[in-house]
Design a protein around this motif. Sequence first.
Motif, PDB file in Angstrom:
ATOM      1  N   MET A   1       0.850  -1.184   0.000  1.00 26.49           N
ATOM      2  CA  MET A   1       0.000   0.000   0.000  1.00 26.49           C
ATOM      3  C   MET A   1       0.887   1.235   0.000  1.00 26.49           C
ATOM      4  N   ILE A   2       0.709   2.134  -0.992  1.00 29.11           N
ATOM      5  CA  ILE A   2       1.560   3.328  -1.044  1.00 29.11           C
ATOM      6  C   ILE A   2       0.677   4.540  -0.753  1.00 29.11           C
ATOM      7  N   GLY A   3       0.921   5.207   0.372  1.00 32.63           N
ATOM      8  CA  GLY A   3       0.127   6.373   0.758  1.00 32.63           C
ATOM      9  C   GLY A   3      -0.824   6.001   1.892  1.00 32.63           C
ATOM     10  N   SER A   4      -0.908   6.876   2.905  1.00 32.68           N
ATOM     11  CA  SER A   4      -1.675   6.535   4.113  1.00 32.68           C
ATOM     12  C   SER A   4      -2.811   7.509   4.383  1.00 32.68           C
ATOM     13  N   GLY A   5      -3.368   8.117   3.330  1.00 34.10           N
ATOM     14  CA  GLY A   5      -4.535   8.994   3.497  1.00 34.10           C
ATOM     15  C   GLY A   5      -5.802   8.148   3.543  1.00 34.10           C
ATOM     16  N   PRO A   6      -6.969   8.780   3.313  1.00 37.44           N
ATOM     17  CA  PRO A   6      -8.234   8.042   3.373  1.00 37.44           C
ATOM     18  C   PRO A   6      -8.235   6.765   2.534  1.00 37.44           C
ATOM     19  N   GLY A   7      -7.689   6.826   1.315  1.00 33.00           N
ATOM     20  CA  GLY A   7      -7.682   5.635   0.460  1.00 33.00           C
ATOM     21  C   GLY A   7      -6.766   4.553   1.006  1.00 33.00           C
ATOM     22  N   GLY A   8      -5.526   4.906   1.317  1.00 39.04           N
ATOM     23  CA  GLY A   8      -4.529   3.912   1.718  1.00 39.04           C
ATOM     24  C   GLY A   8      -4.749   3.370   3.115  1.00 39.04           C
ATOM     25  N   ALA A   9      -4.917   4.271   4.090  1.00 45.28           N
ATOM     26  CA  ALA A   9      -5.011   3.818   5.486  1.00 45.28           C
ATOM     27  C   ALA A   9      -6.234   2.942   5.688  1.00 45.28           C
ATOM     28  N   LEU A  10      -7.344   3.301   5.026  1.00 48.46           N
ATOM     29  CA  LEU A  10      -8.549   2.511   5.283  1.00 48.46           C
ATOM     30  C   LEU A  10      -8.592   1.219   4.475  1.00 48.46           C
ATOM     31  N   THR A  11      -7.916   1.160   3.332  1.00 46.73           N
ATOM     32  CA  THR A  11      -7.781  -0.151   2.670  1.00 46.73           C
ATOM     33  C   THR A  11      -6.934  -1.047   3.565  1.00 46.73           C
ATOM     34  N   ALA A  12      -5.847  -0.488   4.104  1.00 46.98           N
ATOM     35  CA  ALA A  12      -4.961  -1.269   4.975  1.00 46.98           C
ATOM     36  C   ALA A  12      -5.719  -1.764   6.209  1.00 46.98           C
ATOM     37  N   TRP A  13      -6.525  -0.884   6.805  1.00 48.50           N
ATOM     38  CA  TRP A  13      -7.301  -1.277   7.994  1.00 48.50           C
ATOM     39  C   TRP A  13      -8.305  -2.374   7.637  1.00 48.50           C
ATOM     40  N   SER A  14      -8.977  -2.184   6.506  1.00 47.98           N
ATOM     41  CA  SER A  14     -10.011  -3.151   6.098  1.00 47.98           C
ATOM     42  C   SER A  14      -9.400  -4.539   5.901  1.00 47.98           C
ATOM     43  N   LEU A  15      -8.168  -4.584   5.379  1.00 51.12           N
ATOM     44  CA  LEU A  15      -7.478  -5.873   5.185  1.00 51.12           C
ATOM     45  C   LEU A  15      -6.944  -6.409   6.509  1.00 51.12           C
ATOM     46  N   ALA A  16      -6.264  -5.533   7.248  1.00 51.86           N
ATOM     47  CA  ALA A  16      -5.560  -5.992   8.452  1.00 51.86           C
ATOM     48  C   ALA A  16      -6.524  -6.488   9.522  1.00 51.86           C
TER      49      ALA A  16
ATOM     50  N   ASP B   1      -9.057  -8.139   9.238  1.00 55.06           N
ATOM     51  CA  ASP B   1      -9.474  -9.519   8.971  1.00 55.06           C
ATOM     52  C   ASP B   1      -8.275 -10.464   8.884  1.00 55.06           C
ATOM     53  N   GLY B   2      -7.123  -9.982   9.372  1.00 55.35           N
ATOM     54  CA  GLY B   2      -5.969 -10.876   9.505  1.00 55.35           C
ATOM     55  C   GLY B   2      -5.082 -10.976   8.271  1.00 55.35           C
ATOM     56  N   HIS B   3      -5.237 -10.085   7.304  1.00 53.66           N
ATOM     57  CA  HIS B   3      -4.418 -10.165   6.093  1.00 53.66           C
ATOM     58  C   HIS B   3      -3.139  -9.348   6.248  1.00 53.66           C
ATOM     59  N   SER B   4      -2.096  -9.799   5.568  1.00 48.49           N
ATOM     60  CA  SER B   4      -0.780  -9.182   5.695  1.00 48.49           C
ATOM     61  C   SER B   4      -0.725  -7.865   4.906  1.00 48.49           C
ATOM     62  N   VAL B   5      -0.289  -6.803   5.559  1.00 48.31           N
ATOM     63  CA  VAL B   5      -0.293  -5.473   4.932  1.00 48.31           C
ATOM     64  C   VAL B   5       1.012  -4.735   5.233  1.00 48.31           C
ATOM     65  N   THR B   6       1.556  -4.067   4.223  1.00 48.82           N
ATOM     66  CA  THR B   6       2.675  -3.147   4.450  1.00 48.82           C
ATOM     67  C   THR B   6       2.259  -1.782   3.910  1.00 48.82           C
ATOM     68  N   LEU B   7       2.303  -0.787   4.768  1.00 50.94           N
ATOM     69  CA  LEU B   7       1.852   0.565   4.390  1.00 50.94           C
ATOM     70  C   LEU B   7       3.080   1.482   4.328  1.00 50.94           C
ATOM     71  N   ILE B   8       3.246   2.159   3.187  1.00 50.13           N
ATOM     72  CA  ILE B   8       4.408   3.033   2.987  1.00 50.13           C
ATOM     73  C   ILE B   8       3.925   4.477   2.873  1.00 50.13           C
ATOM     74  N   GLU B   9       4.574   5.391   3.561  1.00 51.75           N
ATOM     75  CA  GLU B   9       4.157   6.801   3.541  1.00 51.75           C
ATOM     76  C   GLU B   9       5.403   7.691   3.408  1.00 51.75           C
ATOM     77  N   ALA B  10       5.325   8.668   2.510  1.00 44.60           N
ATOM     78  CA  ALA B  10       6.468   9.570   2.298  1.00 44.60           C
ATOM     79  C   ALA B  10       6.679  10.525   3.469  1.00 44.60           C
ATOM     80  N   GLY B  11       5.576  10.910   4.113  1.00 44.33           N
ATOM     81  CA  GLY B  11       5.675  11.896   5.192  1.00 44.33           C
ATOM     82  C   GLY B  11       6.002  11.257   6.531  1.00 44.33           C
ATOM     83  N   PRO B  12       6.218  12.118   7.540  1.00 42.57           N
ATOM     84  CA  PRO B  12       6.529  11.599   8.872  1.00 42.57           C
ATOM     85  C   PRO B  12       5.277  11.293   9.682  1.00 42.57           C
TER      86      PRO B  12
END
Length: 482
Positions: free
Chosen positions: A1-16, A18-29
């Motif tokens: 997952m590249i980007g942690s705004g509404p699209g990225g963070a919530l796709t990651a949450w929706s997957l995680a 339910d126990g699915h493996s997720v790596t979230l990458i964000e350019a900012g701090p």
Amino acid sequence: MIGSGPGGALTAWSLAKDGHSVTLIEAGPRLRRPDFGQSIGHMLASYFWDGGARTSRGNVVFPTMQVRALGGGTVFNSAICMRPLESALERWRDEHGLTEMTSEMLDPHFDAVETFLNIKAADDDILGRRNELFREACSELGWEWEHIKRFEEGCVGSGECITGCRAGAKNSLDKRGVAEVVQAGGRVYTSVHIDQLIVEHGRVRGAVGMTVDPETYERRHPVRIHAGCTIVSAGAIGTPTILRRSGLTRPAVGSALRFHPSCYIIGVFDEEVNPWFGATQGIHATEHLEKGIKLEALWATASTFSRTLPKRPKQFKRYLKRWPNMAVWDGWVSGDASVGDVRVLPGGRPDIRWQMGDADLRRLQETNALLCEMYAAVGAKEVFTGIVGLPDVMDPREAADRLREGRFERTEMPTASNHVFGGSPMGTDEERAVCDGWGQVYGIDDLYICDTGLYPSSPGVNPQLTAMALAHRLGQELPERY
Ligand SMILES: Cc1cc2nc3c(=O)[nH]c(=O)nc-3n(C[C@H](O)[C@H](O)[C@H](O)COP(=O)(O)OP(=O)(O)OC[C@H]3O[C@@H](n4cnc5c(N)ncnc54)[C@H](O)[C@@H]3O)c2cc1C
Ligand code: SF4
């Protein structure tokens, strides 16, 4: 997952969740409460792309701001959440073949996100006079209005969402979303800038980039991430930039970029408004939504808006002293008649072009007139429009009339927008669209997009909640496909 705004963070949450493996990458701090302050200049320079001074080129100078931080736009935005207009979804179905975009199919995802983020209407006790006057103006004019729904718990009405919530009340996605991803065992890497995707034999295998210094953004060390499925959620401008840098350069990539051009008017009252107090944006008018116009009470820091006060030094000083008696209200228009695109400059930065259409210019003119009418309805004595060709200080009713009668040029009407969408439009026509209605990119495997870039046209409301619902939906669907 590249980007942690509404699209990225919530796709990651929706997957995680339910126990699915997720790596979230964000350019900012990652930011914490002590990082937030009241200096808007410092926040923009530190945590927004291009120091908050990003502009598009085209037939008007058009500033736009995108956040670079864990949580994306939600860290500094007003937290306004609205479901898309039914008429907007109908258009997506009819004009872009997106038959799955029905309220019936999306409602479960909106419900899930609204519950998770505690999205609720602004309470009366944190509105402040600035929002109350706006509500009274709507009532005087017989317009429909609502308490704005926002993701927060314990808002104290500090009106400083734009510089970060020091009260810790806003449920921005770094706080609610990314935290749950980590708890569920997901990996989150901040200060990693993705340059391009790894494309092999028609499949995407992950991405490469560089770590960046969290304060100076200097590039440090190369990074290579391998993934079975890659989701790009770098925002409407960031996503096509990454795709194009990766060699995915067919004309649709970066096309159909759109904004909600906005404007604001300052009103001066006899009574004290103390505009710094109150929910950043607590009340909006829903009366004109189907005409492509939304009106909102706005936050009101003198450091940002005093540039619209009369410029002669003595007059400026006199009015600045009256800031406690002022309110700032804004409006934005659908942007349906305007379009742009994102290409990539040598060196890899985005080149944003956008042309404002005549119908949007006229809608902006009408929006300014409506705001002046509102001020007149609740007894404001003067307004500042900032519009070239109008006097610096005007009676609100006279301003409304002049705005309706006049014919203004694009360059005379100050405008900007932080609502950007399109650039990776979804649709069934592979010539015009970058991806299908699930965000699956055409012509390449294992690549999805999930951010506001997907919208083929305006959702008719503030953009973020729709991306969140689409993200939840994607997170529920992907495990079925892998
Ligand atoms: C001041 C302000 C107020 C706003 N108020 C509202 C509001 O109240 N309601 C509303 O609906 N909308 C509001 N918006 C707009 C809203 O914030 C955006 O529509 C929303 O954040 C877009 O979500 P997104 O996931 O598409 O992209 P973003 O939120 O922009 O997230 C994209 C993320 O990707 C990261 N990224 C980009 N490129 C790369 C790269 N190459 N490598 C790694 N990471 C990358 C970015 O740093 C960012 O964190 C506001 C925006 C601003 C700026
Ligand atoms: S208005 Fe103030 S307290 Fe409320 S969410 Fe925004 S920053 Fe936080």
